[in-house]
Design a protein around this motif. Structure first.
Motif, PDB file in Angstrom:
ATOM      1  N   ALA A 149      33.410 -30.630  36.343  1.00 10.98           N
ATOM      2  CA  ALA A 149      32.190 -31.094  35.670  1.00 10.98           C
ATOM      3  C   ALA A 149      31.320 -29.916  35.225  1.00 10.98           C
ATOM      4  N   LYS A 208      34.369 -38.825  23.377  1.00  7.31           N
ATOM      5  CA  LYS A 208      35.128 -38.171  24.448  1.00  7.31           C
ATOM      6  C   LYS A 208      34.843 -38.771  25.827  1.00  7.31           C
ATOM      7  N   ASN A 209      34.081 -39.874  25.852  1.00  2.00           N
ATOM      8  CA  ASN A 209      33.736 -40.551  27.117  1.00  2.00           C
ATOM      9  C   ASN A 209      33.041 -39.620  28.104  1.00  2.00           C
ATOM     10  N   ARG A 210      32.043 -38.889  27.605  1.00  2.00           N
ATOM     11  CA  ARG A 210      31.307 -37.940  28.430  1.00  2.00           C
ATOM     12  C   ARG A 210      29.831 -38.311  28.590  1.00  2.00           C
ATOM     13  N   TYR A 252      30.046 -27.929  26.635  1.00  2.00           N
ATOM     14  CA  TYR A 252      29.331 -28.780  25.684  1.00  2.00           C
ATOM     15  C   TYR A 252      27.958 -28.201  25.345  1.00  2.00           C
ATOM     16  N   ASN A 280      30.087 -46.451  30.258  1.00  2.00           N
ATOM     17  CA  ASN A 280      31.092 -46.115  31.267  1.00  2.00           C
ATOM     18  C   ASN A 280      32.038 -47.263  31.578  1.00  2.00           C
ATOM     19  N   SER A 311      28.294 -39.927  30.792  1.00  2.00           N
ATOM     20  CA  SER A 311      27.786 -39.745  32.155  1.00  2.00           C
ATOM     21  C   SER A 311      27.370 -38.299  32.421  1.00  2.00           C
ATOM     22  N   PHE A 312      27.835 -37.354  31.600  1.00  2.00           N
ATOM     23  CA  PHE A 312      27.465 -35.950  31.755  1.00  2.00           C
ATOM     24  C   PHE A 312      26.305 -35.550  30.847  1.00  2.00           C
ATOM     25  N   LEU A 317      32.822 -28.363  32.108  1.00  2.00           N
ATOM     26  CA  LEU A 317      32.645 -29.290  30.995  1.00  2.00           C
ATOM     27  C   LEU A 317      31.199 -29.260  30.474  1.00  2.00           C
ATOM     28  N   VAL A 348      30.113 -36.818  22.102  1.00  2.00           N
ATOM     29  CA  VAL A 348      30.037 -37.072  23.545  1.00  2.00           C
ATOM     30  C   VAL A 348      30.522 -38.492  23.854  1.00  2.00           C
TER      31      VAL A 348
END
Length: 180
Positions: A3, A83-85, A10, A48, A87-88, A6, A80
Motif C-alpha cells: 500500500a 484501477k479499483n484504488r 500515485y 469497493n 480505498s487508497f 502504491l 483511480v
C-alpha cells in the motif's frame, strides 16, 4: 505491491503531472474536496463493492465530477476508480498534500498538549518553530494525557519537549550526577 508503494507512486505521478501544468495548488485544493466526497462511508461501500461493475463505478465517478473540477483532477480520479484504488484515495491525497507543502517550503508537525490551548499560543509556537527551522510550520494539536503539563512538539524527525515530565527528568538527572 504494498500500500505504501502504491500510494507513493500515485501521489508522485499526480505531483509530477501538476508541476508540468503549473496547477499544483489548484489540484491540491480540488483533490481535498473530492477526497471528502469519495471517503464517505456510502461512497467507499459503493466503489469497493464487488457487486458493482467497474463500468458502473466509472460512470458514477464521471457523472459526479464532470464539469466540476479541472481535467487533471477528473482524469486522476477516473484512473483511480478504473484501477479499483478508491480505498487508497485518502492516503494518496495526504501524500500529495505533503509534497505540495514541501515544495512551497512548508512542513507539518504535531503539538501535543496536556490541556486545551488558545489559538494565539499555537500561532506563537508555529512562529518560533518556523524561525528555528527556516520553514513555514503548521501544527496539528493533539491532547496527550501522559503529559502532566506543558507541551511537546514533533516536526519531522525533530522534537521539542517543554513538558513538566521532561523538566522533572532533567532535575532528577542533575541530582543523580551530583550524587545528592
Amino acid at each position: 505491491m504494498s500500500a505504501d508503494i502504491l500510494v507513493k507512486k500515485y501521489s508522485q505521478a499526480l505531483f509530477e503531472a501538476t508541476e508540468i501544468s503549473q496547477k499544483t495548488e489548484t489540484i491540491a485544493n480540488e483533490l481535498n474536496q473530492v477526497v471528502k466526497i469519495f471517503s464517505q462511508p456510502q461512497a467507499l461501500d459503493f466503489f469497493n463493492s464487488p457487486f458493482n461493475s467497474n463500468d458502473n463505478k466509472i460512470m458514477v465517478a464521471k457523472s459526479s465530477l464532470e464539469g466540476k473540477c479541472s481535467p487533471e483532477t477528473f482524469n486522476f480520479i477516473i484512473t483511480v476508480v478504473e484501477k479499483n484504488r478508491v480505498s487508497f484515495l485518502s492516503l494518496i491525497n495526504d501524500s500529495y498534500q505533503t509534497m505540495v507543502r514541501s515544495k512551497s517550503g512548508e512542513t507539518e508537525g504535531t503539538l501535543y498538549v496536556a490541556n486545551e490551548i488558545t489559538g494565539a499560543f499555537k500561532s506563537q509556537v508555529e512562529s518560533k518553530l518556523s524561525q528555528s527551522l527556516n520553514k513555514k510550520v503548521r501544527l496539528t494539536i493533539k491532547n496527550d494525557s501522559s503529559l502532566l503539563s506543558g507541551y511537546k512538539v514533533v516536526v519531522g524527525g525533530w522534537t521539542m519537549d517543554d513538558s513538566a515530565q521532561f523538566h522533572l527528568n532533567k532535575i532528577k538527572e542533575n541530582i543523580s550526577k551530583r550524587g545528592i
